[in-house]
Design an enzyme around this catalytic site. Structure first.
Site, PDB file in Angstrom:
ATOM      1  CG  HIS A  84       2.399   5.666  -1.932  1.00  0.00           C
ATOM      2  ND1 HIS A  84       2.374   5.753  -0.629  1.00  0.00           N
ATOM      3  CD2 HIS A  84       1.387   4.935  -2.298  1.00  0.00           C
ATOM      4  CE1 HIS A  84       1.381   5.051  -0.151  1.00  0.00           C
ATOM      5  NE2 HIS A  84       0.532   4.545  -1.015  1.00  0.00           N
ATOM      6  CE1 TYR A 112      -0.165   4.598   4.264  1.00  0.00           C
ATOM      7  CE2 TYR A 112      -1.857   2.963   4.219  1.00  0.00           C
ATOM      8  CZ  TYR A 112      -0.855   3.791   3.324  1.00  0.00           C
ATOM      9  OH  TYR A 112      -0.877   3.655   2.066  1.00  0.00           O
ATOM     10  CB  SER A 161      -2.827  -2.854   1.719  1.00  0.00           C
ATOM     11  OG  SER A 161      -3.245  -1.630   2.096  1.00  0.00           O
TER      12      SER A 161
END
Length: 366
Positions: free
Chosen positions: A257, A131, A107
């Protein structure tokens, strides 16, 4: 660990062990958590149709994903801040994936850095979940670091223009424990979360730094700064899957998610068939969400996924025993899947047929 024989055993152990704030963060979903429950329950709506007398003595679970050979179609999803589960966090998780010969996804919001994970598990097939930040230079640096560290793909999360309302985190005013930070941002203002909030510190962090203006055209920008294949994570419709492939994605990861973004979406397994039909001949399709048993892996593959990924089960393994706990979780689900594969008449993944799984309504019509 010997008395923990299913993923749900590991989950129950974690519920008794983790501090409340960390447990609520890991286990919670968005809103009233209807989709969180449904992610699991939806698998029970599908029935296996075993085929018999097929000689399944020699079974092979290996497959090739984005050009990399792995031992089984079961990998580890990106989950944030894993040092809340175990002091070695993402490094232990990556080492477990390396030992089991499968994919580990790191992540962006990890408590171990890209470089630390690369050093801990140099032989693992590692993907980096990304992201896009408002600061595009910061985003570019993350991508370049992942490439230099030997990561094999970028997993762009596309379902988080805003962070979902996770009521438990808001109630707890969730922030990282003070001894931890977001390790990929060490030395920058993005490494921590504000304590001065009446809400979730993570929500405040995300909504202040993530770029909510991202559009399909930004995939072209991402492709312009990397040679790595791009996996789009968070797709739930055929329409978006088609747009993703048209814009250059190499794979689609069907996911809601972990039911953490908005309540009321379909379970991932429900969204899988339409996406596989729409783009399965042009891109690899994977599934994330709700997997807790090897029979569910078989169902997902029969319904169009080439591979599945698990997030929370790996965390529960971390809680119980670090690297060894994750290896145990992966071994359990591998064994369950291999058993189901053989009993359903298959020796290899290519033997799995779409007709081996039907919705429960199939039998109501007979």
């Amino acid at each position: 660990m010997s008395n923990l024989v299913s993923i749900r055993d590991f989950e129950e152990h974690a519920y008794k062990t983790l501090p409340r704030n960390a447990l609520d963060y890991y286990r919670s979903g968005a809103g009233q958590q209807t989709t969180l429950k449904h992610n699991r329950q939806a698998f029970s709506k599908y029935r296996l149709r075993p085929r018999c007398l097929r000689n399944v003595e020699n079974r092979d679970l290996s497959t090739t994903i984005l050009g990399e050979r792995i031992t089984m179609p079961i990998g580890i999803s990106p989950t944030a801040m894993q040092k809340m589960a175990h002091p070695e966090g993402e490094c232990a998780n990556a080492r477990a994936a390396q030992a089991m010969g499968t994919i580990f996804t790191l992540s962006t919001l990890s408590t171990s850095s890209i470089e630390e994970v690369a050093q801990a598990a140099p032989r693992a097939v590692k993907w980096f979940q990304l992201y896009i930040y408002k600061d595009r230079e910061l985003t570019r640096q993350l991508v370049e670091r992942a490439e230099r560290a030997g990561f094999k793909a970028l997993v762009l999360t596309v379902d988080a223009p805003l962070f979902g309302l996770r009521l438990a985190d808001i109630k707890n005013r969730f922030i990282l424990p003070p001894h931890l930070c977001l390790a990929n941002f060490e030395g920058t203002k993005s490494k921590g979360m504000s304590k001065k909030t009446d809400s979730s510190g993570l929500n405040v962090y995300v909504n202040s730094l993530f770029d909510s203006t991202v559009e399909w055209k930004d995939i072209a920008w991402l492709k312009s700064i990397t040679s790595l294949p791009i996996v789009l994570k968070g797709i739930l419709t055929a329409e978006d899957a088609v747009l993703g492939v048209q814009n250059g994605a190499s794979a689609i990861l069907v996911s809601n998610h972990g039911a953490r973004q908005v309540d009321g979406t379909p379970a991932s397994i429900e969204a899988l068939p339409e996406i596989a039909r729409a783009v399965g001949d042009r891109a690899e399709v994977y599934l994330d969400g709700g997997i807790t048993d090897g029979t569910e892996v078989l169902k997902a593959l029969a319904m169009g996924a080439k591979m599945v990924f698990m997030g929370r089960p790996a965390l529960w393994g971390l809680v119980q025993g670090g690297e060894d706990g994750v290896k145990k979780v992966l071994t359990i689900i591998r064994t369950e899947f291999e058993t189901a594969l053989g009993i359903c008449g298959c020796c290899r993944l290519s033997d799995i047929e779409p007709t081996m799984v039907v919705h429960e309504s199939f039998y109501a019509k007979l």
